[in-house]
Design a protein around this motif. Sequence first.
Motif, PDB file in Angstrom:
ATOM      1  N   GLN A   3      81.102  18.962  -7.370  1.00 49.05           N
ATOM      2  CA  GLN A   3      81.745  20.107  -6.149  1.00 49.05           C
ATOM      3  C   GLN A   3      80.985  20.553  -5.195  1.00 49.05           C
ATOM      4  OE1 GLN A   3      84.013  22.171  -6.201  1.00 49.05           O
ATOM      5  NE2 GLN A   3      84.684  22.538  -8.914  1.00 49.05           N
ATOM      6  N   ARG A   4      79.723  19.922  -4.787  1.00 53.01           N
ATOM      7  CA  ARG A   4      78.653  19.879  -3.663  1.00 53.01           C
ATOM      8  C   ARG A   4      79.666  19.269  -2.995  1.00 53.01           C
ATOM      9  NH1 ARG A   4      72.541  17.949  -2.474  1.00 53.01           N
ATOM     10  NH2 ARG A   4      72.376  18.047  -0.301  1.00 53.01           N
TER      11      ARG A   4
ATOM     12  N   ARG B 225      80.005  19.590 -11.421  1.00 56.67           N
ATOM     13  CA  ARG B 225      79.348  20.268 -11.045  1.00 56.67           C
ATOM     14  C   ARG B 225      78.332  19.194  -9.631  1.00 56.67           C
ATOM     15  NH1 ARG B 225      77.382  22.311 -15.576  1.00 56.67           N
ATOM     16  NH2 ARG B 225      76.404  20.721 -16.260  1.00 56.67           N
ATOM     17  N   ALA B 226      78.148  17.638  -9.793  1.00 56.36           N
ATOM     18  CA  ALA B 226      78.414  17.138  -9.512  1.00 56.36           C
ATOM     19  C   ALA B 226      78.852  16.677  -7.417  1.00 56.36           C
ATOM     20  CB  ALA B 226      77.762  15.993  -9.668  1.00 56.36           C
TER      21      ALA B 226
ATOM     22  N   ALA C 212      81.897  18.820 -17.634  1.00 60.78           N
ATOM     23  CA  ALA C 212      81.544  19.573 -16.755  1.00 60.78           C
ATOM     24  C   ALA C 212      80.533  19.151 -15.588  1.00 60.78           C
ATOM     25  CB  ALA C 212      80.263  20.162 -17.877  1.00 60.78           C
ATOM     26  N   ARG C 213      79.334  18.501 -16.245  1.00 63.38           N
ATOM     27  CA  ARG C 213      78.255  17.764 -15.641  1.00 63.38           C
ATOM     28  C   ARG C 213      79.186  17.145 -14.270  1.00 63.38           C
ATOM     29  NH1 ARG C 213      75.971  17.040 -20.341  1.00 63.38           N
ATOM     30  NH2 ARG C 213      76.453  14.367 -19.929  1.00 63.38           N
TER      31      ARG C 213
ATOM     32  N   LYS D 148      90.668  24.074 -10.894  1.00 66.16           N
ATOM     33  CA  LYS D 148      89.692  24.000 -11.534  1.00 66.16           C
ATOM     34  C   LYS D 148      89.439  22.154 -11.866  1.00 66.16           C
ATOM     35  CE  LYS D 148      91.791  24.467 -16.249  1.00 66.16           C
ATOM     36  NZ  LYS D 148      91.741  25.040 -17.241  1.00 66.16           N
TER      37      LYS D 148
END
Length: 396
Positions: free
Chosen positions: A340-341, A337-338, A333-334, A278
């Motif tokens: 991870q791509r 997520r941003a 968390a945002r 993580k």
Amino acid sequence: MSRDFDLLIVGGGLVGGSLALALRDTPLRVGIVEALTETQRLALAAGDRALALARGTVQILDRLGIWQDVAGKAMPIRHIHVSDRGRFGKTRLHAGEKGIDALGQVIVARTLEDRIAQELQGLDAELVCPARVIGLKAGPEAVCVTVKKGDECLNLTASLVVAADGGNSTVRKLLEIEQKVRDYQQTAIVTEVATEADVNFTAYERFTSAGPLALLPLERRKCSVVWTMENQDADELLSESDSNFTANLQTAFGYWLGKIQLASKRQGFPLKLIRAEKMADDRVLLIGNAMHQIHPVAGQGFNLGLRDAAFLAEQLSTRLAFNEDIGENAFLARYVRARQRDLANTIHFTDSLIRAFCTDFPPLALARNAALVALDCFPPAKRLLARHAMGYGFRL
């Protein structure tokens, strides 16, 4: 002792230092914990490595006020030549076709490290060095960090801790964040060569039966070499005499640059794909090599880490504009997520190259050579490859 910060960066190297510089015009109270003294940093062999900087990375460094002072020591990449040894497939990329001066740059890591270190000295941020983090405990409003500096223990608090402390991240270990590891069973042999012909601002990626071979321009007649191969083959080549190693390298690369001669000692580095399970914990973020280490085939490692830092700086600045908690879990968390791509796309890109070009299985060899020819002849595909080379293909 107790000191309070808004942001505590653990690791003041290329990625952590860049993050601090990106935030220098904000009201954040920033602290930097760095384990190495200046003397220790300068003695590290890792500083001698060549960094392939994507065009997007150069633009980030320029915005940080760093690039203009090191540009004269960098070598532009104006052409990229991709080939498969002994086969017909070739692809060439040219900066002129994109209407730009360079697709990227090559620079010695220490040159960039030195400049970032100099800039950090002028920051309002507090540098705690040499020091190591020995404890972390997150609370509802802050994270408490225990730091060992000589014989002294410092108890620091921060709204957010960013771990940029490398592949052996102490912060990651203290948080007991596991890693996903894929051992490629490969070694990268790194050295430098002098060339008979002018490199003409060209970066070469040559796929050989042993493994991918990259030559990056350092000077008009000097290149950095990164040759990836299976561990046993690498051990054998590293044990060869300089003359035998050079002969093997010449055979693998060919005479695109005339005769080559070794210009530095050879070093071997085992290759693994490593990802932390993580990216965030309570009031803690992992960036750069603390979060991910990838295969060097496409030279994306530092570029990816710098994008971590640049994007985080943007998000923190936005957060500050609304006077919001920079360590809030929903915000972290945002961010995760941003990012991870970009991380997933970069890993997929490098992994695909390894799978496609590290085999001599005839049907696959034929397919990849056809793909190289198609890339050279099909403008849309070539533009996509160029975007990846410039560091734009992974953007959000």
